[in-house]
Design an enzyme around this catalytic site. Structure first.
Site, PDB file in Angstrom:
ATOM      1  N   HIS A 102       0.873  -1.193   0.000  1.00 12.73           N
ATOM      2  CA  HIS A 102       0.000   0.000   0.000  1.00 12.73           C
ATOM      3  C   HIS A 102       0.905   1.237   0.000  1.00 12.73           C
ATOM      4  CE1 HIS A 102      -3.425   2.460   0.644  1.00 12.73           C
ATOM      5  NE2 HIS A 102      -3.759   2.136   1.888  1.00 12.73           N
ATOM      6  N   ASP A 121       3.097   5.706  -7.109  1.00 10.90           N
ATOM      7  CA  ASP A 121       4.230   5.645  -6.183  1.00 10.90           C
ATOM      8  C   ASP A 121       5.561   5.398  -6.868  1.00 10.90           C
ATOM      9  OD1 ASP A 121       2.869   6.291  -3.946  1.00 10.90           O
ATOM     10  OD2 ASP A 121       2.171   4.260  -3.612  1.00 10.90           O
ATOM     11  N   HIS A 173      -1.848  -2.432  -9.698  1.00 15.22           N
ATOM     12  CA  HIS A 173      -2.828  -1.851  -8.777  1.00 15.22           C
ATOM     13  C   HIS A 173      -4.043  -2.745  -8.738  1.00 15.22           C
ATOM     14  CE1 HIS A 173      -5.428   1.042  -6.815  1.00 15.22           C
ATOM     15  NE2 HIS A 173      -4.316   1.630  -6.436  1.00 15.22           N
TER      16      HIS A 173
HETATM   17  N1  CMC Z   1       5.247  -7.049 -10.046  1.00 13.15           N
HETATM   18  C1  CMC Z   1       5.183  -8.237 -10.673  1.00 13.15           C
HETATM   19  N2  CMC Z   1       4.075  -8.957 -10.813  1.00 13.15           N
HETATM   20  C2  CMC Z   1       2.963  -8.457 -10.282  1.00 13.15           C
HETATM   21  C3  CMC Z   1       2.941  -7.218  -9.607  1.00 13.15           C
HETATM   22  C4  CMC Z   1       4.141  -6.509  -9.508  1.00 13.15           C
HETATM   23  N3  CMC Z   1       4.197  -5.319  -8.892  1.00 13.15           N
HETATM   24  N4  CMC Z   1       1.675  -6.961  -9.188  1.00 13.15           N
HETATM   25  C5  CMC Z   1       0.938  -8.002  -9.562  1.00 13.15           C
HETATM   26  N5  CMC Z   1       1.709  -8.904 -10.235  1.00 13.15           N
HETATM   27  C6  CMC Z   1       1.267 -10.136 -10.893  1.00 13.15           C
HETATM   28  C7  CMC Z   1       1.036 -11.243  -9.883  1.00 13.15           C
HETATM   29  O1  CMC Z   1       2.187 -12.019  -9.673  1.00 13.15           O
HETATM   30  C8  CMC Z   1      -0.064 -12.018 -10.568  1.00 13.15           C
HETATM   31  O2  CMC Z   1       0.510 -12.798 -11.601  1.00 13.15           O
HETATM   32  P1  CMC Z   1      -0.044 -14.291 -11.934  1.00 13.15           P
HETATM   33  O3  CMC Z   1      -1.417 -14.057 -12.502  1.00 13.15           O
HETATM   34  O4  CMC Z   1       0.935 -14.866 -12.895  1.00 13.15           O
HETATM   35  O5  CMC Z   1      -0.077 -15.026 -10.623  1.00 13.15           O
HETATM   36  C9  CMC Z   1      -0.919 -10.937 -11.235  1.00 13.15           C
HETATM   37  O6  CMC Z   1       0.001  -9.850 -11.481  1.00 13.15           O
HETATM   38  C10 CMC Z   1      -2.074 -10.422 -10.398  1.00 13.15           C
HETATM   39  O7  CMC Z   1      -1.556 -10.060  -9.121  1.00 13.15           O
HETATM   40  P2  CMC Z   1      -2.397  -9.961  -7.764  1.00 13.15           P
HETATM   41  O8  CMC Z   1      -1.468 -10.131  -6.619  1.00 13.15           O
HETATM   42  O9  CMC Z   1      -3.595 -10.868  -7.867  1.00 13.15           O
HETATM   43  O10 CMC Z   1      -2.940  -8.478  -7.835  1.00 13.15           O
HETATM   44  P3  CMC Z   1      -3.535  -7.640  -6.626  1.00 13.15           P
HETATM   45  O11 CMC Z   1      -4.640  -6.829  -7.179  1.00 13.15           O
HETATM   46  O12 CMC Z   1      -3.846  -8.501  -5.458  1.00 13.15           O
HETATM   47  O13 CMC Z   1      -2.294  -6.708  -6.212  1.00 13.15           O
HETATM   48  C11 CMC Z   1      -0.923  -4.865  -5.713  1.00 13.15           C
HETATM   49  C12 CMC Z   1      -2.263  -5.337  -6.312  1.00 13.15           C
HETATM   50  C13 CMC Z   1      -0.864  -3.346  -5.761  1.00 13.15           C
HETATM   51  C14 CMC Z   1      -0.845  -5.322  -4.234  1.00 13.15           C
HETATM   52  C15 CMC Z   1       0.226  -5.488  -6.541  1.00 13.15           C
HETATM   53  O14 CMC Z   1       0.138  -5.069  -7.890  1.00 13.15           O
HETATM   54  C16 CMC Z   1       1.606  -5.177  -5.965  1.00 13.15           C
HETATM   55  O15 CMC Z   1       2.052  -5.879  -5.056  1.00 13.15           O
HETATM   56  N6  CMC Z   1       2.287  -4.110  -6.492  1.00 13.15           N
HETATM   57  C17 CMC Z   1       3.549  -3.682  -5.957  1.00 13.15           C
HETATM   58  C18 CMC Z   1       3.299  -2.806  -4.759  1.00 13.15           C
HETATM   59  C19 CMC Z   1       2.796  -1.432  -5.149  1.00 13.15           C
HETATM   60  O16 CMC Z   1       3.338  -0.771  -6.023  1.00 13.15           O
HETATM   61  N7  CMC Z   1       1.741  -0.987  -4.432  1.00 13.15           N
HETATM   62  C20 CMC Z   1       1.234   0.398  -4.564  1.00 13.15           C
HETATM   63  C21 CMC Z   1      -0.125   0.474  -5.125  1.00 13.15           C
HETATM   64  S1  CMC Z   1      -0.523   2.171  -5.560  1.00 13.15           S
HETATM   65  C22 CMC Z   1      -0.543   2.995  -4.057  1.00 13.15           C
HETATM   66  C23 CMC Z   1      -1.739   2.709  -3.231  1.00 13.15           C
HETATM   67  O17 CMC Z   1      -2.857   2.990  -3.699  1.00 13.15           O
HETATM   68  O18 CMC Z   1      -1.555   2.233  -2.106  1.00 13.15           O
END
Ligand code: CMC
Length: 428
Positions: free
Chosen positions: A266, A363, A305
């Site tokens: 987050h 971010d 995201h």
């Molecule tokens: N790098 C590499 N792969 C990723 C990433 C990433 N940053 N984010 C998601 N994926 C992949 C994940 O491995 C999965 O792949 P597969 O289908 O092969 O298993 C797919 O994309 C879907 O991922 P998810 O975990 O189901 O997606 P989510 O909606 O639960 O996660 C997130 C959203 C923001 C937690 C995630 O994208 C992440 O961890 N990003 C990095 C941290 C980040 O930058 N967070 C800030 C968000 S913006 C600020 C805010 O609003 O807080």
């Protein structure tokens, strides 16, 4: 009269129930599943992929289209034309202020920026090397021990005063966390400055020197605050709402929001993204690092995201600001910035990221801007918290003002042991 639309759910035992459909002013329709508990069943939606937890009039996001509106106004227009305190007024009150209301609000917030002097002693209880977010959770929570006169949450005037205090004092507490960390004296707020100028003054000035804010850098931080001001029902805002649903006071609720924001998935992402760039170190290492991401050894921080499956509209504004700031400071050839741009290029063209709709988020760029502004990495998430405080308090206020509001209480699917009898210790 328009006929109530319903969704019909039929269970495998033949029972069926009609569930009312609800429409908002924008966005997808929702199915009201309240009635389900009458059948003795619950829905299962961990991490809220398909569940709206409340109604809200504050912020609208369309993740597919990459749209973000505060009270109906597109974020790009606010970032370009407005200032942070005006956006705060908008989020809190529902409409933009007229000239007189704007002046009044600015004066009100400016005159609440000092904290009770005893609060400064809290800092001495922390180690100097404590993470500033740890200090923020503690000190913001401690505000409820100081401002007893505004803790009746059912009194709209008390709620308004608490909102003003939080908005005005969180930046002071944040800057004090930084000063304590680096061993410099606290700088008391100065009323001649604007909200953002004053924050930079409290962060960067020392009693020994005159401080003159740089307008380009002030504007950049103003934008960061505007872009982070609210983001509907994200993890920290939902935490504030859930804590507040029990009747807890707003200072305690915002402290819980700060705790939820701290995580790297987050608000901690801006700090994590910059650490990641430092770890990659050189453009020549980018390909290898990206391969590690594809092998799922780690994630690309600052990318992806939960809601945006298109470019995050905040990221587009921040990207532009990033160029402005680096140009102003003559940092266009900065090694880390070049590295970030190389990473951005790969992520926007590589099928792995395209297929998963992983765009750079706000971010990714805000980390680079904050670093250029001279803000240390461990303060990045604190800056996010300063900007988001108005979102938390506006959402909390909206929830408490709702007469039908009840304590939040999710259900669960129990998968533990069935009933069993106690066994004496010598028989186990
Ligand atoms: N790098 C590499 N792969 C990723 C990433 C990433 N940053 N984010 C998601 N994926 C992949 C994940 O491995 C999965 O792949 P597969 O289908 O092969 O298993 C797919 O994309 C879907 O991922 P998810 O975990 O189901 O997606 P989510 O909606 O639960 O996660 C997130 C959203 C923001 C937690 C995630 O994208 C992440 O961890 N990003 C990095 C941290 C980040 O930058 N967070 C800030 C968000 S913006 C600020 C805010 O609003 O807080």
């Amino acid at each position: 009269m328009e006929k109530q639309r319903v969704a019909t759910l039929t269970l495998d035992d033949g029972r069926s129930i009609e569930l009312p459909m609800m429409s908002g002013t924008l966005g997808p329709d929702v199915i009201d599943i309240h009635g389900l508990s009458k059948l003795g069943i619950f829905t299962f939606d961990p991490a809220f992929f398909s569940t709206a937890s409340c109604t809200s009039e504050i912020t609208f996001i369309d993740g597919e289209e990459g749209l973000l509106y505060y009270r109906g106004y597109p974020i790009e227009q606010l970032a370009k034309n407005s200032d942070f305190l005006e956006v705060c007024y908008l989020l809190l009150n529902g409409d933009l202020p007229n000239a007189e209301q704007k002046q009044e609000f600015n004066t009100l917030i400016t005159h609440h920026t000092m904290v009770h002097d005893q609060l400064a002693r809290f800092y001495n209880g922390f180690r100097r090397d404590a993470h500033p977010m740890a200090v923020m959770v503690g000190v913001v929570g401690a505000l409820s021990a100081f401002y007893h006169d505004s803790l009746d949450i059912n009194n709209p005037q008390h709620r308004a005063v608490s909102a003003q205090r939080l908005l005005a004092k969180v930046p002071t507490i944040a800057a004090m966390s930084h000063k304590y960390n680096i061993g410099e004296p606290f700088m008391y707020p100065k009323n001649k400055f604007t909200f953002v100028e004053n924050f930079m003054y409290m962060m960067f000035a020392t009693p020994a020197e005159e401080y003159v804010p740089n307008p380009t850098l002030v504007r950049a931080l103003e934008r960061i605050f505007i872009l982070h001001a609210d983001h509907e029902q994200n993890a920290s805002t939902s935490t504030v709402r859930l804590a507040g649903s029990s009747g807890a006071n707003p200072f305690a609720c915002v402290a819980s929001g700060i705790a939820a924001l701290w995580g790297p998935a987050h608000g901690g992402a801006n700090e994590a993204a910059l650490k990641m760039l430092e770890e990659i170190g050189d453009i020549s290492n980018v390909d290898e690092y990206v391969q590690g991401v594809k092998d799922k050894k780690y994630r690309l921080m600052g990318f992806g995201h939960r809601v945006y499956k298109n470019m995050d509209p905040r990221a587009s504004v921040m990207r532009e600001t990033c160029y402005e700031v680096l140009k102003e400071l003559g940092l266009e050839n900065d090694k880390l910035f070049k590295l970030a741009m190389a990473l951005e290029k790969i992520a926007l063209s590589d099928p792995y990221f395209i297929e998963r709709k992983l765009y750079p988020n706000v971010d990714f760029y805000s980390g680079i801007v904050l670093r250029a502004l001279g803000i240390p990495t461990n303060m990045f998430t604190v800056i996010f918290a300063v900007g988001r405080t108005i979102g938390w308090i506006s959402q909390w206020n909206e929830m408490i003002a709702d007469k039908g509001q009840k304590i939040g209480r999710p259900r669960q699917l129990y998968i533990g042991e069935k009933r069993r009898d106690y066994v004496a210790v010598n028989q186990r």
